[in-house]
Scaffold this motif. Sequence first.
Motif, short mmCIF file in Angstrom:
data_model
loop_
_atom_site.label_atom_id
_atom_site.label_comp_id
_atom_site.label_asym_id
_atom_site.label_seq_id
_atom_site.Cartn_x
_atom_site.Cartn_y
_atom_site.Cartn_z
N ASN A 85 0.83 -1.20 0.00
CA ASN A 85 0.00 0.00 0.00
C ASN A 85 0.87 1.25 0.00
O ASN A 85 0.95 1.98 0.98
N GLU A 88 0.87 -3.50 6.91
CA GLU A 88 0.72 -4.76 6.19
C GLU A 88 1.92 -4.98 5.29
O GLU A 88 2.43 -4.05 4.66
N THR A 133 1.36 -13.77 0.37
CA THR A 133 0.47 -13.75 1.53
C THR A 133 0.67 -12.43 2.28
O THR A 133 1.80 -11.98 2.46
N ILE A 134 -0.43 -11.83 2.70
CA ILE A 134 -0.36 -10.55 3.38
C ILE A 134 -0.48 -10.76 4.89
O ILE A 134 -1.37 -11.45 5.36
N LYS A 173 -0.03 -8.74 8.85
CA LYS A 173 -0.07 -7.47 9.56
C LYS A 173 0.87 -7.58 10.76
O LYS A 173 0.87 -8.59 11.46
N ASN A 208 -1.44 -13.39 10.10
CA ASN A 208 -1.91 -13.66 8.75
C ASN A 208 -3.27 -13.01 8.58
O ASN A 208 -4.17 -13.22 9.39
N THR A 209 -3.44 -12.22 7.53
CA THR A 209 -4.71 -11.52 7.29
C THR A 209 -5.66 -12.34 6.43
O THR A 209 -6.78 -11.90 6.17
N SER A 210 -5.20 -13.49 5.95
CA SER A 210 -5.97 -14.34 5.04
C SER A 210 -6.20 -13.67 3.69
O SER A 210 -7.08 -14.06 2.94
N LYS A 211 -5.41 -12.65 3.39
CA LYS A 211 -5.47 -11.99 2.09
C LYS A 211 -4.19 -12.31 1.33
O LYS A 211 -3.17 -12.66 1.93
N THR A 212 -4.25 -12.19 0.02
CA THR A 212 -3.07 -12.39 -0.81
C THR A 212 -2.98 -11.25 -1.82
O THR A 212 -3.94 -10.51 -2.03
N ILE A 213 -1.81 -11.15 -2.42
CA ILE A 213 -1.60 -10.17 -3.48
C ILE A 213 -0.91 -10.89 -4.63
O ILE A 213 -0.06 -11.75 -4.41
#
Length: 136
Positions: free
Chosen positions: A12, A46, A53-54, A56, A86-91
């Motif tokens: 970000n 983040e 894997t993202i 925080k 682990n935010t359970s988000k990916t990029i």
Amino acid sequence: MDQIEFPVIRINSKNWSDTEEGIPLETPYIYTPKTTIFNQYYLNKEVADCKGTIYKIIDRKQPDNFWRVIFSFIPGVYKAELVFQNTSKTITLPALKEDLIMGIKRFETEDTKNITKDWIAETESANSIREMLAGA
């Protein structure tokens, strides 16, 4: 449980406030006891790891070695471990490339134009997140 894989990089770029935020972290450690630095540059930020894997940054574990705390005024002695959630988000690779390039451009000056151009070219040619962050 899936483990974070280093190096990681802050994501970000719209919220970057310092050029050091575009530099990958090679390890989960920071070497300053200063709470203000931890709060400003690490806490609740983040990061994306080599797999996309993202995570925080939610805390830091203080050194449990008494001498590291006592001699924390000596550079490199203090060593606290960052705590990631682990935010359970990916990029994806294209999204991370776009984000990193936006961040690089934010800090471009007349003096750094050539370096910026080379850094963007290397970022664009990377075939994986690991290659983009670690150069391998």
